[in-house]
Design an enzyme around this catalytic site. Structure first.
Site, PDB file in Angstrom:
ATOM      1  N   ASP A 148       9.952   7.388  -1.624  1.00 47.77           N
ATOM      2  CA  ASP A 148       8.875   6.548  -1.110  1.00 47.77           C
ATOM      3  C   ASP A 148       9.262   5.953   0.234  1.00 47.77           C
ATOM      4  O   ASP A 148      10.313   5.322   0.376  1.00 47.77           O
ATOM      5  CB  ASP A 148       8.591   5.413  -2.110  1.00 47.77           C
ATOM      6  CG  ASP A 148       7.483   4.484  -1.635  1.00 47.77           C
ATOM      7  OD1 ASP A 148       6.318   4.709  -1.998  1.00 47.77           O
ATOM      8  OD2 ASP A 148       7.790   3.524  -0.882  1.00 47.77           O
ATOM      9  N   TYR A 169       8.238   1.352   7.775  1.00 43.50           N
ATOM     10  CA  TYR A 169       9.662   1.279   7.447  1.00 43.50           C
ATOM     11  C   TYR A 169      10.521   1.844   8.578  1.00 43.50           C
ATOM     12  O   TYR A 169      11.727   1.610   8.611  1.00 43.50           O
ATOM     13  CB  TYR A 169       9.977   2.064   6.170  1.00 43.50           C
ATOM     14  CG  TYR A 169       9.328   1.538   4.912  1.00 43.50           C
ATOM     15  CD1 TYR A 169       8.614   0.340   4.897  1.00 43.50           C
ATOM     16  CD2 TYR A 169       9.423   2.251   3.723  1.00 43.50           C
ATOM     17  CE1 TYR A 169       8.016  -0.124   3.745  1.00 43.50           C
ATOM     18  CE2 TYR A 169       8.831   1.801   2.562  1.00 43.50           C
ATOM     19  CZ  TYR A 169       8.131   0.613   2.573  1.00 43.50           C
ATOM     20  OH  TYR A 169       7.533   0.169   1.419  1.00 43.50           O
ATOM     21  N   LYS A 182       2.910   5.883   3.842  1.00 38.92           N
ATOM     22  CA  LYS A 182       1.803   4.930   3.865  1.00 38.92           C
ATOM     23  C   LYS A 182       1.274   4.705   5.278  1.00 38.92           C
ATOM     24  O   LYS A 182       2.040   4.717   6.244  1.00 38.92           O
ATOM     25  CB  LYS A 182       2.255   3.584   3.266  1.00 38.92           C
ATOM     26  CG  LYS A 182       2.943   3.710   1.921  1.00 38.92           C
ATOM     27  CD  LYS A 182       3.412   2.354   1.404  1.00 38.92           C
ATOM     28  CE  LYS A 182       4.341   2.525   0.222  1.00 38.92           C
ATOM     29  NZ  LYS A 182       5.706   2.915   0.622  1.00 38.92           N
ATOM     30  N   HIS A 211      -1.430   0.966   3.153  1.00 39.97           N
ATOM     31  CA  HIS A 211      -0.311   0.073   2.851  1.00 39.97           C
ATOM     32  C   HIS A 211      -0.746  -1.355   2.499  1.00 39.97           C
ATOM     33  O   HIS A 211      -0.103  -2.027   1.689  1.00 39.97           O
ATOM     34  CB  HIS A 211       0.652   0.035   4.040  1.00 39.97           C
ATOM     35  CG  HIS A 211       2.053  -0.334   3.668  1.00 39.97           C
ATOM     36  ND1 HIS A 211       3.147   0.077   4.397  1.00 39.97           N
ATOM     37  CD2 HIS A 211       2.556  -1.069   2.657  1.00 39.97           C
ATOM     38  CE1 HIS A 211       4.247  -0.392   3.840  1.00 39.97           C
ATOM     39  NE2 HIS A 211       3.917  -1.100   2.781  1.00 39.97           N
TER      40      HIS A 211
END
Length: 302
Positions: free
Chosen positions: A54, A59, A88, A122
Site C-alpha cells: 500500500d 507518501y 491513492k 485518499h
C-alpha cells in the site's frame, strides 16, 4: 464473536464487490521515504508472504517501490500479477476526470506498472476548500466520476476511497449507484473505531481496511501498543502486542496494512494464526471509550 483465523494468514483474501480478491493483510509504507529501507522491507515482506503493498502519491515513495519491485520480484520468483498494489489520489488532485487520469498515470509511471490493483481517493476533500464548503461534495462526485471512468475503461482493477464517513459514502452512492467503492480505508484501532461505519460497509459490500492499526505508533505514540490490557492479552496468547491489535481487526473482517521496517515485526505482523477470545475482544472494544484519534479527521467535511 471471535472467529478462527486461517492458519496461514498470508493466504487469506477479501472478496471485493467487483468479484476480485484482495489479500487481507498487506504492508503499509506511510512515511517510509528511504530507498534503502524500502528495498529491505519489501524484500523481507515478500519472503514472509506479503502480497499486498500500500502506497499513495502523497507518501512520495512510489518511485522507490518501483525499484524494489523490479529488483525483488524476480528474486522471489514472482511476477507483477502475483502482487496487489494499492495507491491513492492526492487530495490536491481532486477534480475533473482528466485531472484524475493525469494523476493516476503519474502514479503508474512512478511505480513502473501498467495498472494498479486498487486506486483510492485518499481524502474526501481538496486542500483548497474548508471543511464546511459545500463545494466539497460537488468536487468529490466529479473526482469519483473520474475514478469510475478509469475503471470502466479497464485502466484499473478496482477503485475505492479512504477516510470516507457514512455520509460521504451515502452521498457518493446516490450520485453513482452503479459503481460502489470496493474498499474504504480508514483509521481503525481499539482507541478509535466506528461501529456504524463498519455496519454500513458490510451492508453495502464495501471492504473496510484499517490503517493505524497500532494506534499512534507511526506518530511516536505507544499509548495503545503498550496498554496494560493489550499486554495482558498478548502474554496470555504468547504473541506480541502488535499481533493482538492486528488480530482484533481481522476478527471483525477488517483488512489491515501494518507498516514496519523491522524484519522481526514484518514477520510477526502476518503471523496471525491465533484467536482472541470473545471476552478479550470485548476488553479491547472497551478501550474505544477513550476516542483517541491519530490521523486525518474527515468527520467535519461536508
Amino acid at each position: 464473536m471471535a472467529q478462527a483465523l486461517d492458519p496461514d494468514v498470508s493466504n487469506t483474501m477479501c472478496r471485493l464487490n467487483n468479484g476480485l480478491s484482495m489479500p487481507s493483510v498487506g504492508l503499509g509504507t506511510y512515511r517510509v521515504r528511504s530507498p534503502e529501507v524500502i528495498m529491505k522491507m519489501v524484500d523481507e515482506a515478500l519472503s514472509a508472504g506479503y502480497r499486498l503493498f500500500d502506497t499513495a502519491a502523497v507518501y512520495r515513495n512510489e518511485g522507490h517501490l518501483q525499484k524494489a519491485f523490479t529488483t525483488l520480484l524476480p528474486k522471489h520468483g514472482l511476477d507483477r500479477d502475483d502482487i496487489f498494489i494499492t495507491t491513492k489520489l492526492s487530495p490536491a488532485d481532486h477534480g475533473s476526470p482528466d485531472a484524475v487520469k493525469k494523476a493516476y498515470n503519474q502514479s503508474l509511471h512512478n511505480l513502473g506498472i501498467d495498472y494498479a490493483d486498487l486506486y483510492l481517493i485518499h481524502f474526501p476533500k481538496a486542500p483548497k476548500y474548508t471543511n464546511d464548503d459545500k463545494r466539497n461534495t460537488e468536487l468529490r462526485h466529479s473526482t469519483w466520476s473520474g475514478m469510475v471512468e478509469l475503471y470502466d475503461n479497464g485502466l484499473v482493477n478496482s477503485i475505492g476511497v479512504s477516510n470516507f464517513t457514512v455520509d460521504h459514502l451515502t452521498q457518493l452512492m446516490k450520485v453513482n449507484h452503479r459503481v460502489v467503492p470496493t474498499v474504504n480505508q480508514v483509521e481503525w484501532h481499539p482507541f478509535y473505531y466506528q461501529t456504524e461505519l463498519l455496519e454500513f460497509c458490510k451492508k453495502n459490500d464495501i471492504v473496510l481496511q484499517a490503517y493505524c492499526s497500532l494506534g499512534g505508533a507511526s506518530m511516536n505514540s505507544d499509548e495503545l501498543l503498550n496498554h496494560p490490557c493489550v499486554t495482558k492479552i498478548a502474554r496470555k496468547l504468547e504473541v506480541s502486542n502488535a499481533q493482538v491489535l492486528l488480530g482484533w481487526a481481522l476478527q471483525q473482517d477488517i483488512a489491515i496494512i501494518p507498516k514496519s521496517t523491522t524484519p522481526e515485526h514484518i514477520r510477526q505482523n502476518i503471523a496471525l494464526n491465533f484467536t482472541i477470545s470473545s471476552e478479550d475482544m470485548l476488553i479491547l472494544n472497551d478501550l474505544g471509550s477513550q476516542k483517541i484519534k491519530y490521523a486525518w479527521d474527515p468527520s467535519g467535511v461536508v
